[in-house]
Design an enzyme around this catalytic site. Structure first.
Site, PDB file in Angstrom:
ATOM      1  N   TYR A  88       0.910  -1.273   0.140  1.00 16.47           N
ATOM      2  CA  TYR A  88       0.119   0.131  -0.070  1.00 16.47           C
ATOM      3  C   TYR A  88       0.797   1.401  -0.047  1.00 16.47           C
ATOM      4  O   TYR A  88       2.040   1.279   0.350  1.00 16.47           O
ATOM      5  CB  TYR A  88      -0.952   0.000   1.201  1.00 16.47           C
ATOM      6  CG  TYR A  88      -0.203   0.217   2.432  1.00 16.47           C
ATOM      7  CD1 TYR A  88       0.216   1.499   3.151  1.00 16.47           C
ATOM      8  CD2 TYR A  88       0.146  -1.146   3.357  1.00 16.47           C
ATOM      9  CE1 TYR A  88       0.792   1.556   4.189  1.00 16.47           C
ATOM     10  CE2 TYR A  88       0.917  -0.952   4.441  1.00 16.47           C
ATOM     11  CZ  TYR A  88       1.186   0.321   5.084  1.00 16.47           C
ATOM     12  OH  TYR A  88       2.001   0.459   6.079  1.00 16.47           O
ATOM     13  N   PHE A  91       2.232   9.628   4.078  1.00 18.91           N
ATOM     14  CA  PHE A  91       2.488   9.348   5.346  1.00 18.91           C
ATOM     15  C   PHE A  91       2.934   7.997   5.868  1.00 18.91           C
ATOM     16  O   PHE A  91       3.496   7.602   6.834  1.00 18.91           O
ATOM     17  CB  PHE A  91       1.225   9.644   6.547  1.00 18.91           C
ATOM     18  CG  PHE A  91       0.169   8.900   5.897  1.00 18.91           C
ATOM     19  CD1 PHE A  91      -0.375   7.759   6.321  1.00 18.91           C
ATOM     20  CD2 PHE A  91      -1.010   9.583   5.200  1.00 18.91           C
ATOM     21  CE1 PHE A  91      -1.253   7.208   6.021  1.00 18.91           C
ATOM     22  CE2 PHE A  91      -2.154   8.896   4.766  1.00 18.91           C
ATOM     23  CZ  PHE A  91      -2.169   7.454   5.028  1.00 18.91           C
ATOM     24  N   ASP A  92       2.834   7.054   5.008  1.00 18.10           N
ATOM     25  CA  ASP A  92       3.159   5.641   4.935  1.00 18.10           C
ATOM     26  C   ASP A  92       3.120   4.891   3.666  1.00 18.10           C
ATOM     27  O   ASP A  92       2.226   5.186   2.893  1.00 18.10           O
ATOM     28  CB  ASP A  92       2.339   4.826   6.153  1.00 18.10           C
ATOM     29  CG  ASP A  92       2.973   3.555   6.442  1.00 18.10           C
ATOM     30  OD1 ASP A  92       4.037   3.259   6.355  1.00 18.10           O
ATOM     31  OD2 ASP A  92       2.191   3.052   7.106  1.00 18.10           O
ATOM     32  N   ILE A 124      -8.148   0.169  10.022  1.00 17.00           N
ATOM     33  CA  ILE A 124      -9.305   1.227   9.770  1.00 17.00           C
ATOM     34  C   ILE A 124     -10.543   0.599   9.030  1.00 17.00           C
ATOM     35  O   ILE A 124     -10.261  -0.074   8.102  1.00 17.00           O
ATOM     36  CB  ILE A 124      -8.820   2.508   9.310  1.00 17.00           C
ATOM     37  CG1 ILE A 124      -8.164   2.543   7.875  1.00 17.00           C
ATOM     38  CG2 ILE A 124      -7.859   3.074  10.348  1.00 17.00           C
ATOM     39  CD1 ILE A 124      -7.962   3.854   7.236  1.00 17.00           C
ATOM     40  N   PHE A 157      -5.439   6.038  -0.163  1.00 18.53           N
ATOM     41  CA  PHE A 157      -4.429   4.695  -0.149  1.00 18.53           C
ATOM     42  C   PHE A 157      -4.417   4.150  -1.736  1.00 18.53           C
ATOM     43  O   PHE A 157      -5.680   3.851  -2.354  1.00 18.53           O
ATOM     44  CB  PHE A 157      -4.991   3.724   0.776  1.00 18.53           C
ATOM     45  CG  PHE A 157      -4.595   4.125   2.456  1.00 18.53           C
ATOM     46  CD1 PHE A 157      -3.262   3.828   2.796  1.00 18.53           C
ATOM     47  CD2 PHE A 157      -5.671   4.640   2.950  1.00 18.53           C
ATOM     48  CE1 PHE A 157      -3.214   3.958   4.070  1.00 18.53           C
ATOM     49  CE2 PHE A 157      -5.449   4.875   4.239  1.00 18.53           C
ATOM     50  CZ  PHE A 157      -4.248   4.642   4.792  1.00 18.53           C
ATOM     51  N   TYR A 172      -9.181   7.624  10.769  1.00 18.50           N
ATOM     52  CA  TYR A 172      -9.056   7.681  12.354  1.00 18.50           C
ATOM     53  C   TYR A 172      -9.787   8.707  13.084  1.00 18.50           C
ATOM     54  O   TYR A 172      -9.594   9.003  14.108  1.00 18.50           O
ATOM     55  CB  TYR A 172      -7.498   7.979  12.432  1.00 18.50           C
ATOM     56  CG  TYR A 172      -6.411   7.099  12.168  1.00 18.50           C
ATOM     57  CD1 TYR A 172      -6.162   6.064  12.785  1.00 18.50           C
ATOM     58  CD2 TYR A 172      -5.954   7.261  10.956  1.00 18.50           C
ATOM     59  CE1 TYR A 172      -5.404   5.003  12.188  1.00 18.50           C
ATOM     60  CE2 TYR A 172      -5.080   6.246  10.217  1.00 18.50           C
ATOM     61  CZ  TYR A 172      -4.739   5.145  11.052  1.00 18.50           C
ATOM     62  OH  TYR A 172      -3.908   4.256  10.508  1.00 18.50           O
TER      63      TYR A 172
END
Length: 192
Positions: A112, A122-123, A140, A183, A166
């Protein structure tokens, strides 16, 4: 020591987004408090005031982030190929796999790439070069919903409203409260 405390205190204020301090009043209050003289607030009153100030600041910042996310999703759902589910999750199919769809209780392996709606990464397991395994129901809500719709081998782009991400809380320093998230998710396998 006084200079060191001053630098530390100023850095603390700055890191919390406070820049408009009346330094003369601050200095007078510190002097009075150190001498045991009467100040504008008792210690308890000061703590309550500061707590209220930060709560209000977070609510205002959250409202801006929430509105930006809602605007992004409103525009995004009009784009060709974007599907919106009943929950508000949006997805776009990049590649359709031909494997089975995982159940909520399955464990999956995915690659991902996660960003904020402005494109800030962010990731990313892709950037790390290592897929990640986790339970479908251990992430999530937006991911849990999407993964159960995806056949193994699929790659989808997910657009997740804050309620399915979140929510009203931040997720570390990179994801503010009320953030809608984007994502690209590739479902590699259901882990046995």
């Amino acid at each position: 020591m006084s200079a060191a405390i001053g630098v530390s205190f100023a850095n603390s204020l700055s890191s919390q987004g406070i820049s408009d301090i009346n330094s003369e009043l601050l200095t007078q209050t510190v002097k009075a408090a150190l001498k045991g003289e009467k100040t504008a607030f008792s210690a308890d009153e000061a703590n309550l005031f500061i707590q209220g100030y930060f709560t209000k600041m977070m609510e205002e910042k959250g409202a801006v982030v929430r509105k930006e996310g809602e605007k992004f999703l409103e525009e995004n759902k009009k784009k060709q190929g974007v599907v919106t589910t009943e929950s508000g999750l949006q997805y776009q199919i990049i590649k359709t796999g031909d494997g089975p769809k995982p159940a909520a209780t399955d464990k999956v392996k995915t690659h991902y790439h996660g960003t904020l709606t402005n494109g800030t990464v962010f990731d990313s397991s892709v950037d790390r070069g290592e897929p990640v395994e986790f339970p479908v129901n251990g992430v999530i809500k937006g991911w849990t919903e999407a993964l159960q719709l995806m056949p193994v081998g699929s790659k989808w782009k997910l657009f997740i409203p804050y309620q399915l991400a979140y929510g009203e809380r931040a997720a570390g320093p990179q994801i503010p409260a009320y953030s809608a998230l984007v994502f690209e998710v590739e479902l590699l396998e259901i882990v046995k």
